[in-house]
Enzyme design. Structure first.
Site, PDB file in Angstrom:
ATOM      1  N   ARG A 244      23.080  -6.501  -9.104  1.00 25.08           N
ATOM      2  CA  ARG A 244      22.141  -5.177  -8.535  1.00 25.08           C
ATOM      3  C   ARG A 244      22.344  -3.881  -9.126  1.00 25.08           C
ATOM      4  NH1 ARG A 244      18.819  -6.441  -3.237  1.00 25.08           N
ATOM      5  NH2 ARG A 244      17.151  -5.734  -4.721  1.00 25.08           N
TER       6      ARG A 244
ATOM      7  N   CYS B 233      20.406  -7.052  -0.405  1.00 22.31           N
ATOM      8  CA  CYS B 233      21.000  -8.336  -0.274  1.00 22.31           C
ATOM      9  C   CYS B 233      21.931  -8.567  -1.537  1.00 22.31           C
ATOM     10  CB  CYS B 233      19.655  -9.257  -0.592  1.00 22.31           C
ATOM     11  SG  CYS B 233      18.462  -9.054   0.724  1.00 22.31           S
TER      12      CYS B 233
ATOM     13  N   VAL C 256      15.863 -14.385 -12.423  1.00 20.93           N
ATOM     14  CA  VAL C 256      15.485 -12.801 -11.864  1.00 20.93           C
ATOM     15  C   VAL C 256      16.876 -12.267 -11.490  1.00 20.93           C
ATOM     16  CG1 VAL C 256      14.364 -11.266 -10.517  1.00 20.93           C
ATOM     17  CG2 VAL C 256      13.055 -13.001 -11.454  1.00 20.93           C
TER      18      VAL C 256
ATOM     19  N   ASP D 236      11.699 -14.383  -4.742  1.00 21.50           N
ATOM     20  CA  ASP D 236      11.764 -14.478  -3.386  1.00 21.50           C
ATOM     21  C   ASP D 236      11.125 -15.724  -2.678  1.00 21.50           C
ATOM     22  OD1 ASP D 236      12.881 -11.669  -2.779  1.00 21.50           O
ATOM     23  OD2 ASP D 236      11.123 -11.519  -4.210  1.00 21.50           O
TER      24      ASP D 236
ATOM     25  N   ARG E 149      18.475  -0.510  -0.276  1.00 22.80           N
ATOM     26  CA  ARG E 149      18.355  -0.045  -1.706  1.00 22.80           C
ATOM     27  C   ARG E 149      17.271   1.128  -1.817  1.00 22.80           C
ATOM     28  NH1 ARG E 149      20.889  -2.344  -5.727  1.00 22.80           N
ATOM     29  NH2 ARG E 149      19.052  -2.055  -7.219  1.00 22.80           N
TER      30      ARG E 149
ATOM     31  N   LYS F  72       6.625  -5.833   3.074  1.00 25.17           N
ATOM     32  CA  LYS F  72       7.712  -5.052   3.112  1.00 25.17           C
ATOM     33  C   LYS F  72       7.760  -4.117   1.851  1.00 25.17           C
ATOM     34  CE  LYS F  72      11.977  -6.920   2.284  1.00 25.17           C
ATOM     35  NZ  LYS F  72      12.670  -6.263   1.400  1.00 25.17           N
ATOM     36  N   ASN F  73       7.625  -4.782   0.580  1.00 30.92           N
ATOM     37  CA  ASN F  73       8.174  -4.289  -0.521  1.00 30.92           C
ATOM     38  C   ASN F  73       7.180  -3.450  -1.059  1.00 30.92           C
ATOM     39  OD1 ASN F  73      10.454  -5.625  -0.564  1.00 30.92           O
ATOM     40  ND2 ASN F  73      10.163  -7.045  -1.991  1.00 30.92           N
TER      41      ASN F  73
ATOM     42  N   ARG G 107      15.289  -7.824   8.802  1.00 21.93           N
ATOM     43  CA  ARG G 107      14.951  -6.714   7.771  1.00 21.93           C
ATOM     44  C   ARG G 107      13.697  -6.881   7.088  1.00 21.93           C
ATOM     45  NH1 ARG G 107      18.519  -6.270   2.864  1.00 21.93           N
ATOM     46  NH2 ARG G 107      16.870  -5.305   2.121  1.00 21.93           N
TER      47      ARG G 107
HETATM   48  C1  EPZ Z   1      12.674  -5.883  -5.691  1.00 23.60           C
HETATM   49  O1  EPZ Z   1      13.910  -5.615  -6.014  1.00 23.60           O
HETATM   50  C2  EPZ Z   1      12.602  -6.404  -4.382  1.00 23.60           C
HETATM   51  N1  EPZ Z   1      12.871  -5.463  -3.266  1.00 23.60           N
HETATM   52  C3  EPZ Z   1      13.062  -7.659  -4.448  1.00 23.60           C
HETATM   53  O2  EPZ Z   1      13.121  -8.160  -2.833  1.00 23.60           O
HETATM   54  C4  EPZ Z   1      12.794  -8.727  -5.265  1.00 23.60           C
HETATM   55  O3  EPZ Z   1      13.330  -9.875  -5.187  1.00 23.60           O
HETATM   56  C5  EPZ Z   1      12.855  -7.996  -6.719  1.00 23.60           C
HETATM   57  O4  EPZ Z   1      12.305  -6.760  -6.729  1.00 23.60           O
HETATM   58  C6  EPZ Z   1      12.151  -8.787  -7.715  1.00 23.60           C
HETATM   59  O5  EPZ Z   1      10.814  -9.137  -7.458  1.00 23.60           O
HETATM   60  C7  EPZ Z   1      12.499  -4.589  -2.852  1.00 23.60           C
HETATM   61  O6  EPZ Z   1      11.238  -4.177  -3.259  1.00 23.60           O
HETATM   62  C8  EPZ Z   1      13.093  -3.607  -1.818  1.00 23.60           C
HETATM   63  P1  EPZ Z   1      14.289  -5.462  -9.616  1.00 23.60           P
HETATM   64  P2  EPZ Z   1      14.366  -4.558  -6.872  1.00 23.60           P
HETATM   65  O7  EPZ Z   1      14.853  -4.194 -10.081  1.00 23.60           O
HETATM   66  O8  EPZ Z   1      13.724  -3.765  -7.411  1.00 23.60           O
HETATM   67  C9  EPZ Z   1      18.030  -6.181 -13.013  1.00 23.60           C
HETATM   68  C10 EPZ Z   1      13.723  -9.086  -0.702  1.00 23.60           C
HETATM   69  O9  EPZ Z   1      14.365  -9.897  -0.360  1.00 23.60           O
HETATM   70  N2  EPZ Z   1      18.338  -4.543 -12.999  1.00 23.60           N
HETATM   71  O10 EPZ Z   1      13.021  -6.236 -10.360  1.00 23.60           O
HETATM   72  O11 EPZ Z   1      15.966  -4.229  -6.818  1.00 23.60           O
HETATM   73  C11 EPZ Z   1      18.605  -6.671 -11.354  1.00 23.60           C
HETATM   74  O12 EPZ Z   1      19.977  -6.789 -11.624  1.00 23.60           O
HETATM   75  C12 EPZ Z   1      14.212  -8.367  -1.961  1.00 23.60           C
HETATM   76  O13 EPZ Z   1      12.652  -8.464  -0.299  1.00 23.60           O
HETATM   77  C13 EPZ Z   1      19.110  -4.109 -13.812  1.00 23.60           C
HETATM   78  O14 EPZ Z   1      20.019  -4.873 -14.532  1.00 23.60           O
HETATM   79  O15 EPZ Z   1      14.556  -6.008  -8.020  1.00 23.60           O
HETATM   80  C14 EPZ Z   1      17.696  -7.820 -11.455  1.00 23.60           C
HETATM   81  O16 EPZ Z   1      18.465  -8.957 -12.210  1.00 23.60           O
HETATM   82  C15 EPZ Z   1      15.399  -9.111  -2.575  1.00 23.60           C
HETATM   83  N3  EPZ Z   1      19.294  -2.733 -13.740  1.00 23.60           N
HETATM   84  C16 EPZ Z   1      16.392  -7.752 -12.246  1.00 23.60           C
HETATM   85  O17 EPZ Z   1      16.870  -6.380 -13.103  1.00 23.60           O
HETATM   86  C17 EPZ Z   1      18.580  -1.987 -13.008  1.00 23.60           C
HETATM   87  O18 EPZ Z   1      18.795  -0.706 -12.978  1.00 23.60           O
HETATM   88  C18 EPZ Z   1      15.429  -7.732 -11.152  1.00 23.60           C
HETATM   89  O19 EPZ Z   1      15.649  -6.483 -10.226  1.00 23.60           O
HETATM   90  C19 EPZ Z   1      17.505  -2.501 -11.988  1.00 23.60           C
HETATM   91  C20 EPZ Z   1      17.457  -3.789 -12.011  1.00 23.60           C
END
Ligand code: EPZ
Length: 447
Positions: free
Chosen positions: A131, A126, A342, A320, A102, A28-29, A428
């Site tokens: 986020r 989620c 995370v 995850d 997102r 998915k991702n 989803r």
């Molecule tokens: C991706 O989310 C995945 N989603 C998530 O899977 C997954 O848990 C996550 O990566 C980590 O592996 C998709 O690919 C659609 P991040 P993403 O940006 O990209 C902080 C699922 O269930 N952050 O790596 O949104 C954030 O708050 C989903 O499939 C900022 O602070 O995750 C978090 O603490 C859930 N500012 C950390 O970074 C920003 O601008 C990691 O988030 C962006 C992120």
């Protein structure tokens, strides 16, 4: 629980081990991001093995709103994206998608390159932490984009075009790394990204972009260098398998004392999960036959052992994978420790497990590992699980995708009949999970 329709409620008669096999398809991702990348091409792209999940429907809707023609190919799971007529979408129509995903944020770079402007609605996804999207906005500005916040979302333009930049992420965010890749590939000049995320899904997105004509070098120490090119073509791509879904079924096999063969699962992407799975007392076997291979996960009998685990960015233990595995840990003897580094609010679902008889205490402190960003910020991001606990049936409301699957596993492991509300959230990210559950011998029915 009156506001759920019958298709959103799963009745689970628990206590039966899951036994049998299922197949996982493209991750998915990665799939959702590869779909967005198709906007950057001047010719059609073709993606194979796309799972029939709600997130794919959402991105298909977004692509169609922007003039991309999406058709099914001859093979099961094959989608073709024709971006020849990319156009601006009606703001209100895009807003219909706000709250459901997102992914819209990742359209920024491709739309800026194709149309010179982009509109991004308020984002959903989620509910597992704040986020924020500050890394995304900061990076877009450094490429030369102008970001204006409006009532409905964000208007983004690039009056002087997009130029390569030297960037460093404060944290190796998956989404921000994807944003930067999707923008830099056609920006003028070179982009150097430090502290990039290097998850297998990111590397697979780089493979997609390379097929389109992008020039991207992945250096050591989380440094990625992108040489912008003036145009890109379409791609043909078979995505990496969904390692989150594979691990979810592995954890379900362990928690229910079952035996599940996950066809399509790939060892290289799951090493950290397999290490923990073995430490807890689970057994696995790799079949790497091309086309038919996968990973068999099973409970070998006897007692499971408590462990200490910490989630992290790749190559660490994925956030995850945490929720499904915690259900299995409720069955392990002793005190297990989980440190979620995370997302700051990804342990709320444990309250439902306690309601079912588990003993899980959450803490603000960083337990069992190195101190993380959340340690002094008042977030319940560590947990201690005392086991083994006999789980009993309950009525459960699904809070988010992965926590939802863990509720489902708990209901399957528990004695008695549970009702799980909000199962559409699971759709989803998990293709035909009711069908797969039936194939594994679970006693479940919708309604
Ligand atoms: C991706 O989310 C995945 N989603 C998530 O899977 C997954 O848990 C996550 O990566 C980590 O592996 C998709 O690919 C659609 P991040 P993403 O940006 O990209 C902080 C699922 O269930 N952050 O790596 O949104 C954030 O708050 C989903 O499939 C900022 O602070 O995750 C978090 O603490 C859930 N500012 C950390 O970074 C920003 O601008 C990691 O988030 C962006 C992120």
């Amino acid at each position: 629980m009156t506001n759920y329709d019958a298709g959103d409620v799963l009745t689970v008669h628990g206590g039966t081990p899951l036994n049998g096999e299922l197949r996982v398809r493209g991750a998915k991702n990665l799939v959702s991001k590869a779909m967005v990348a198709a906007v950057l091409g001047e010719t059609p792209s073709r993606l194979y093995d796309v799972p029939a999940i709600r997130d794919v429907e959402v991105v298909t809707g977004l692509l169609e709103l922007h003039g991309v023609k999406v058709t099914r190919g001859e093979l099961d799971g094959e989608l073709i994206f024709d971006p020849s007529n990319v156009e601006s979408a009606n703001v209100d129509e895009i807003n219909v998608h706000a709250g459901s995903s997102r992914i819209p944020i990742l359209f920024c770079g491709p739309l800026l390159h194709r149309l010179g402007h982009a509109f991004i609605p308020d984002l959903g996804g989620c509910n597992i932490g704040g986020r924020p999207i500050d890394f995304h906005i900061q990076a877009l500005r450094e490429f030369g984009a102008v970001v204006d916040k409006s009532e409905k979302g964000m208007d983004i333009t690039a009056p002087d075009g997009l130029r390569g930049a030297k960037l460093e992420l404060p944290y190796p965010s998956v989404g921000a790394t994807e944003q930067i890749l999707l923008t830099a590939v056609r920006a003028e000049g070179v982009t150097e990204l430090r502290n990039a995320a290097v998850e297998p899904e990111i590397i697979d997105l780089i493979c997609v972009l390379q097929k389109m004509g992008a020039i991207i070098k992945v250096h050591t120490d989380r440094v990625i260098e992108i040489q912008g090119v003036p145009r890109l073509t379409g791609y043909n791509h078979r995505p990496i398998p969904d390692r989150i879904e594979a691990a979810s079924w592995g954890a379900a096999a362990l928690a229910t004392r079952g035996d599940v063969f996950v066809r399509g699962a790939r060892q290289a992407d799951m090493m950290t999960f397999l290490n923990l799975f073995t430490s807890v007392g689970g057994a696995f076997e790799i079949d790497d036959a091309p086309g038919t291979g996968g990973i068999r996960f099973w409970h070998p009998g006897g007692e499971l052992k408590a462990v200490a685990m910490e989630t992290d960015v790749h190559p660490g233990f994925m956030t995850d994978w945490q929720q499904p595995m915690v259900v299995a840990l409720t069955q392990a003897r002793g005190l297990s420790i989980v440190h979620e580094t995370v997302y700051e609010r990804r342990l709320g679902y444990t309250a439902a497990l306690n309601q079912m008889g588990a003993t899980i205490q959450t803490y603000r402190e960083c337990l069992g590992g190195t101190p993380c960003r959340f340690g002094r910020r008042n977030f319940m991001h560590s947990a201690v699980i005392a086991g083994p606990s006999k789980l009993h049936a309950a009525d459960l409301v699904i809070p988010d995708l992965r926590a939802g699957f863990s509720h489902l596993i708990a209901a399957l492991a528990a004695e008695g009949t549970s009702r799980v509300y909000g199962v559409k959230l699971i759709q989803r990210g998990y293709e035909d999970f009711e069908g797969k559950l039936n194939a594994l011998g679970a006693h479940v029915e919708l309604g």
